[in-house]
Design a protein around this motif. Structure first.
Motif, PDB file in Angstrom:
ATOM      1  N   SER A 168       0.778   4.239 -11.546  1.00  0.00           N
ATOM      2  CA  SER A 168       0.299   2.919 -10.815  1.00  0.00           C
ATOM      3  C   SER A 168       1.080   1.999 -10.980  1.00  0.00           C
ATOM      4  O   SER A 168       1.776   1.533 -12.104  1.00  0.00           O
ATOM      5  CB  SER A 168      -1.190   2.714 -11.389  1.00  0.00           C
ATOM      6  OG  SER A 168      -1.960   3.871 -11.117  1.00  0.00           O
ATOM      7  N   VAL A 169       0.955   1.017 -10.010  1.00  0.00           N
ATOM      8  CA  VAL A 169       1.874  -0.318 -10.017  1.00  0.00           C
ATOM      9  C   VAL A 169       1.008  -1.148 -10.753  1.00  0.00           C
ATOM     10  O   VAL A 169      -0.328  -1.544 -10.399  1.00  0.00           O
ATOM     11  CB  VAL A 169       1.991  -1.008  -8.523  1.00  0.00           C
ATOM     12  CG1 VAL A 169       2.434  -2.216  -8.630  1.00  0.00           C
ATOM     13  CG2 VAL A 169       2.984  -0.040  -7.762  1.00  0.00           C
ATOM     14  N   SER A 170       1.722  -1.984 -11.764  1.00  0.00           N
ATOM     15  CA  SER A 170       1.014  -2.771 -12.347  1.00  0.00           C
ATOM     16  C   SER A 170       1.323  -4.266 -11.943  1.00  0.00           C
ATOM     17  O   SER A 170       0.558  -5.204 -12.301  1.00  0.00           O
ATOM     18  CB  SER A 170       1.188  -2.806 -14.045  1.00  0.00           C
ATOM     19  OG  SER A 170       2.502  -3.124 -14.395  1.00  0.00           O
ATOM     20  N   THR A 181       5.181  -0.449 -13.727  1.00  0.00           N
ATOM     21  CA  THR A 181       4.375   0.584 -13.521  1.00  0.00           C
ATOM     22  C   THR A 181       3.641   0.658 -14.863  1.00  0.00           C
ATOM     23  O   THR A 181       3.974   0.240 -15.895  1.00  0.00           O
ATOM     24  CB  THR A 181       4.878   1.979 -13.292  1.00  0.00           C
ATOM     25  OG1 THR A 181       5.674   2.250 -14.516  1.00  0.00           O
ATOM     26  CG2 THR A 181       5.847   1.898 -12.002  1.00  0.00           C
ATOM     27  N   GLU A 182       2.561   1.514 -14.886  1.00  0.00           N
ATOM     28  CA  GLU A 182       1.603   1.757 -15.915  1.00  0.00           C
ATOM     29  C   GLU A 182       1.032   3.169 -15.781  1.00  0.00           C
ATOM     30  O   GLU A 182       1.057   3.611 -14.773  1.00  0.00           O
ATOM     31  CB  GLU A 182       0.676   0.806 -16.162  1.00  0.00           C
ATOM     32  CG  GLU A 182      -0.414   0.614 -15.145  1.00  0.00           C
ATOM     33  CD  GLU A 182      -1.450  -0.544 -15.341  1.00  0.00           C
ATOM     34  OE1 GLU A 182      -1.398  -1.066 -15.922  1.00  0.00           O
ATOM     35  OE2 GLU A 182      -2.197  -0.440 -14.247  1.00  0.00           O
ATOM     36  N   GLY A 183       0.703   4.035 -16.750  1.00  0.00           N
ATOM     37  CA  GLY A 183       0.065   5.262 -16.743  1.00  0.00           C
ATOM     38  C   GLY A 183       0.895   6.282 -16.950  1.00  0.00           C
ATOM     39  O   GLY A 183       1.751   5.786 -17.865  1.00  0.00           O
ATOM     40  N   TYR A 203       2.199   6.646  -6.771  1.00  0.00           N
ATOM     41  CA  TYR A 203       1.294   7.574  -7.282  1.00  0.00           C
ATOM     42  C   TYR A 203       1.253   9.241  -6.664  1.00  0.00           C
ATOM     43  O   TYR A 203       1.275  10.022  -7.835  1.00  0.00           O
ATOM     44  CB  TYR A 203      -0.388   7.303  -6.928  1.00  0.00           C
ATOM     45  CG  TYR A 203      -1.355   8.058  -7.347  1.00  0.00           C
ATOM     46  CD1 TYR A 203      -1.736   7.853  -8.829  1.00  0.00           C
ATOM     47  CD2 TYR A 203      -1.871   8.961  -6.666  1.00  0.00           C
ATOM     48  CE1 TYR A 203      -2.560   8.825  -9.293  1.00  0.00           C
ATOM     49  CE2 TYR A 203      -2.944   9.891  -7.177  1.00  0.00           C
ATOM     50  CZ  TYR A 203      -3.361   9.729  -8.417  1.00  0.00           C
ATOM     51  OH  TYR A 203      -4.319  10.510  -9.031  1.00  0.00           O
ATOM     52  N   GLU A 212       0.791  -1.241  -0.125  1.00  0.00           N
ATOM     53  CA  GLU A 212      -0.118   0.105  -0.186  1.00  0.00           C
ATOM     54  C   GLU A 212       0.866   1.430   0.056  1.00  0.00           C
ATOM     55  O   GLU A 212       0.537   2.197  -0.586  1.00  0.00           O
ATOM     56  CB  GLU A 212      -0.832   0.097   1.167  1.00  0.00           C
ATOM     57  CG  GLU A 212      -1.937  -1.034   1.192  1.00  0.00           C
ATOM     58  CD  GLU A 212      -2.641  -1.220   2.560  1.00  0.00           C
ATOM     59  OE1 GLU A 212      -4.083  -1.881   2.607  1.00  0.00           O
ATOM     60  OE2 GLU A 212      -2.173  -0.854   3.419  1.00  0.00           O
ATOM     61  N   ARG A 264       2.339   1.625  -3.617  1.00  0.00           N
ATOM     62  CA  ARG A 264       1.480   2.294  -4.499  1.00  0.00           C
ATOM     63  C   ARG A 264       1.045   3.748  -4.153  1.00  0.00           C
ATOM     64  O   ARG A 264       1.012   4.319  -5.094  1.00  0.00           O
ATOM     65  CB  ARG A 264       0.088   1.504  -4.240  1.00  0.00           C
ATOM     66  CG  ARG A 264       0.142   0.146  -4.875  1.00  0.00           C
ATOM     67  CD  ARG A 264      -1.393  -0.645  -4.947  1.00  0.00           C
ATOM     68  NE  ARG A 264      -1.299  -1.772  -5.450  1.00  0.00           N
ATOM     69  CZ  ARG A 264      -1.206  -2.996  -5.029  1.00  0.00           C
ATOM     70  NH1 ARG A 264      -1.101  -3.109  -3.663  1.00  0.00           N
ATOM     71  NH2 ARG A 264      -1.209  -4.009  -5.874  1.00  0.00           N
ATOM     72  N   ARG A 265       0.863   4.288  -2.980  1.00  0.00           N
ATOM     73  CA  ARG A 265       0.704   5.415  -2.557  1.00  0.00           C
ATOM     74  C   ARG A 265       1.754   6.196  -2.872  1.00  0.00           C
ATOM     75  O   ARG A 265       1.441   7.495  -3.487  1.00  0.00           O
ATOM     76  CB  ARG A 265       0.321   5.795  -1.227  1.00  0.00           C
ATOM     77  CG  ARG A 265      -0.090   7.062  -0.741  1.00  0.00           C
ATOM     78  CD  ARG A 265      -0.386   6.994   0.719  1.00  0.00           C
ATOM     79  NE  ARG A 265       0.967   6.456   1.649  1.00  0.00           N
ATOM     80  CZ  ARG A 265       1.756   7.062   2.048  1.00  0.00           C
ATOM     81  NH1 ARG A 265       2.256   8.189   1.378  1.00  0.00           N
ATOM     82  NH2 ARG A 265       2.715   6.467   2.729  1.00  0.00           N
TER      83      ARG A 265
END
Length: 193
Positions: free
Chosen positions: A106-108, A135-137, A100, A93, A96-97
């Motif tokens: 984001s974590v893929s 990652t993605e995004g 971002y 968590e 991820r936070r």
């Protein structure tokens, strides 16, 4: 080396200072200054609390690096995404936070999470998990007004050149060197980078 006593010098919002008095191998007392993100009540607390995460992130065939202003050196350097674990938050968590907040990505996929390691043993007991992710995004800024961060994804060739001229934190320089020279991670095939 034997710790004789510990004295709190200053309690700050994020950092706490302590003087540790040791009996050195020559039988003489030596005072060591410790900076901790933890509030230490006794010598047994030193180095026990894991403070955060350091994130090694890939997207496609590129490595994520942050160009980040660091007040402790009064300039911007290349760094890895990182941050402190909040109360009740898991390692995943937190990763991820922080990813971002600092990049908008984001974590893929989580590739690996290494056990905690110490960040600056010369003066601190701060430790972080090393979290390796895909990652993605796309980039967006969600940082506080106290952070100046520019995220970028860099190819091996770009990083080879950056290593010759740019300044890095030690962890990010190590990761960048191995990435630029073709090192691959377990569970991540070279063709995925």
């Amino acid at each position: 080396m034997r710790l004789l006593r510990m004295k709190k010098i200053h309690e700050g919002s994020y950092l706490n200072n302590y003087e540790l008095t040791y009996l050195n191998k020559g039988g003489r007392e030596k005072v060591f200054e410790l900076v901790s993100r933890s509030r230490l009540s006794c010598a047994g607390d030193i180095g026990r609390q894991v403070n955060g995460v350091t994130i090694v992130a890939f997207q496609d065939d590129r490595l994520l690096l942050l160009k980040e202003f660091r007040m402790s050196i009064n300039k911007s350097i290349y760094n890895l995404c990182a941050g402190m674990i909040q109360d009740g938050e898991s390692v995943e968590e937190c990763a991820r936070r922080e990813l971002y907040e600092e990049t908008g990505l984001s974590v893929s996929r989580f590739l690996d999470i290494l056990p905690p390691s110490y960040s600056a043993v010369g003066f601190s007991d701060t430790s972080t998990y090393l979290v390796i992710v895909q990652t993605e995004g796309s980039f967006s800024d969600h940082t506080s007004e106290n952070e100046e961060i520019k995220a970028g994804l860099y190819s091996r060739e770009e990083i080879r050149e950056m290593l010759k001229t740019e300044e890095f934190s030690s962890r990010s320089q190590t990761v960048a060197y191995f990435f630029a020279n073709g090192f691959s991670l377990p569970g991540l095939h070279k063709e995925e980078l």
